[in-house]
Design a protein around this motif. Structure first.
Motif, PDB file in Angstrom:
ATOM      1  N   ALA A   1       0.827  -1.206   0.000  1.00  0.00           N
ATOM      2  CA  ALA A   1       0.000   0.000   0.000  1.00  0.00           C
ATOM      3  C   ALA A   1       0.867   1.264   0.000  1.00  0.00           C
ATOM      4  CB  ALA A   1      -0.923   0.001   1.215  1.00  0.00           C
ATOM      5  N   ASP A   2       1.983   1.225   0.743  1.00  0.00           N
ATOM      6  CA  ASP A   2       2.858   2.398   0.814  1.00  0.00           C
ATOM      7  C   ASP A   2       3.513   2.697  -0.531  1.00  0.00           C
ATOM      8  OD1 ASP A   2       2.333   2.791   3.480  1.00  0.00           O
ATOM      9  OD2 ASP A   2       4.121   1.704   4.184  1.00  0.00           O
ATOM     10  N   PHE A   3       4.071   1.683  -1.190  1.00  0.00           N
ATOM     11  CA  PHE A   3       4.779   2.005  -2.424  1.00  0.00           C
ATOM     12  C   PHE A   3       3.840   2.240  -3.592  1.00  0.00           C
ATOM     13  CE2 PHE A   3       5.133  -2.686  -2.969  1.00  0.00           C
ATOM     14  CZ  PHE A   3       4.768  -2.830  -4.292  1.00  0.00           C
ATOM     15  N   ARG A   4       2.581   1.824  -3.489  1.00  0.00           N
ATOM     16  CA  ARG A   4       1.622   2.169  -4.550  1.00  0.00           C
ATOM     17  C   ARG A   4       1.124   3.609  -4.392  1.00  0.00           C
ATOM     18  NH1 ARG A   4      -0.590  -2.650  -7.455  1.00  0.00           N
ATOM     19  NH2 ARG A   4       0.560  -4.369  -6.512  1.00  0.00           N
ATOM     20  N   ALA A   5       1.154   4.123  -3.169  1.00  0.00           N
ATOM     21  CA  ALA A   5       0.690   5.484  -2.916  1.00  0.00           C
ATOM     22  C   ALA A   5       1.753   6.537  -3.246  1.00  0.00           C
ATOM     23  CB  ALA A   5       0.275   5.626  -1.456  1.00  0.00           C
ATOM     24  N   VAL A   6       3.007   6.107  -3.406  1.00  0.00           N
ATOM     25  CA  VAL A   6       4.104   7.053  -3.665  1.00  0.00           C
ATOM     26  C   VAL A   6       4.027   7.539  -5.101  1.00  0.00           C
ATOM     27  CG1 VAL A   6       6.604   7.274  -3.813  1.00  0.00           C
ATOM     28  CG2 VAL A   6       5.584   5.957  -1.968  1.00  0.00           C
ATOM     29  N   GLU A   7       4.206   8.841  -5.282  1.00  0.00           N
ATOM     30  CA  GLU A   7       4.235   9.385  -6.637  1.00  0.00           C
ATOM     31  C   GLU A   7       5.644   9.873  -6.944  1.00  0.00           C
ATOM     32  OE1 GLU A   7       2.714  13.868  -6.435  1.00  0.00           O
ATOM     33  OE2 GLU A   7       1.235  12.447  -5.667  1.00  0.00           O
ATOM     34  N   GLN A   8       5.966   9.916  -8.210  1.00  0.00           N
ATOM     35  CA  GLN A   8       7.293  10.329  -8.642  1.00  0.00           C
ATOM     36  C   GLN A   8       7.510  11.796  -8.317  1.00  0.00           C
ATOM     37  OE1 GLN A   8       9.670   8.348 -10.132  1.00  0.00           O
ATOM     38  NE2 GLN A   8      11.041  10.096  -9.938  1.00  0.00           N
ATOM     39  N   PHE A   9       8.625  12.087  -7.670  1.00  0.00           N
ATOM     40  CA  PHE A   9       8.941  13.460  -7.311  1.00  0.00           C
ATOM     41  C   PHE A   9       9.788  14.075  -8.406  1.00  0.00           C
ATOM     42  CE2 PHE A   9      11.575  16.663  -5.209  1.00  0.00           C
ATOM     43  CZ  PHE A   9      10.594  17.439  -4.637  1.00  0.00           C
ATOM     44  N   LYS A  10       9.420  15.264  -8.833  1.00  0.00           N
ATOM     45  CA  LYS A  10      10.173  15.963  -9.866  1.00  0.00           C
ATOM     46  C   LYS A  10      10.565  17.324  -9.316  1.00  0.00           C
ATOM     47  CE  LYS A  10       7.814  13.527 -13.502  1.00  0.00           C
ATOM     48  NZ  LYS A  10       6.731  13.520 -14.427  1.00  0.00           N
ATOM     49  N   GLY A  11      11.827  17.611  -9.371  1.00  0.00           N
ATOM     50  CA  GLY A  11      12.340  18.871  -8.848  1.00  0.00           C
ATOM     51  C   GLY A  11      13.666  18.652  -8.163  1.00  0.00           C
TER      52      GLY A  11
END
Length: 106
Positions: free
Chosen positions: A41-51
Motif C-alpha cells: 500500500a505504501d509504495f503504490r501510494a508514492v508518486e514520482q517526485f520531480k524537482g
C-alpha cells in the motif's frame, strides 16, 4: 581542524538522515518484504517526485583577517617542517646515544 571535521561529519549525518526519511524502499519480493522496505500500500501510494531532490546548504567558515608581520614573512615553513620531521625520526637514536653517554660517564 578537528572541530571543523566533526562539524562536517555532523552535517553529513543530518543530511543522510533527512535523505533516508524521504526514501521509500521497494521490496524485492512483494510476498516477503524485509525490515525497512515499504508495504504494498505504501509504495503504490508514492508518486514520482520531480524537482530538486535534496537541497544542499553550504556554510562557509568564518575567515580571520590579519596583517602579515615581518616575522611571518621571514619564517621558513619548509625548513621548519624538515627539521621537525628529522627530530621526530631521530628521537630514539638520540635517546640511546644520551643513555650510552650517561652510562659511560658513570
Amino acid at each position: 581542524m578537528h572541530s571543523l571535521r566533526s562539524s562536517c561529519v555532523q552535517t553529513n549525518v543530518a543530511r543522510l538522515k533527512a535523505y533516508r526519511s524521504n526514501v521509500v524502499l521497494f521490496p524485492r519480493n512483494v510476498k516477503k518484504p524485509k525490515a525497512g522496505e515499504a508495504s504494498v500500500a505504501d509504495f503504490r501510494a508514492v508518486e514520482q517526485f520531480k524537482g530538486p531532490l535534496q537541497p544542499t546548504t553550504v556554510t562557509k567558515p568564518a575567515l580571520e583577517l590579519m596583517k602579515v608581520t615581518k616575522d611571518m614573512k621571514e619564517f621558513k615553513a619548509y625548513g621548519k617542517l624538515r627539521i621537525e620531521r628529522a627530530n621526530a625520526r631521530l628521537v630514539g637514536v638520540r635517546a640511546k646515544k644520551a643513555k650510552e653517554a650517561a652510562a659511560k660517564e658513570e
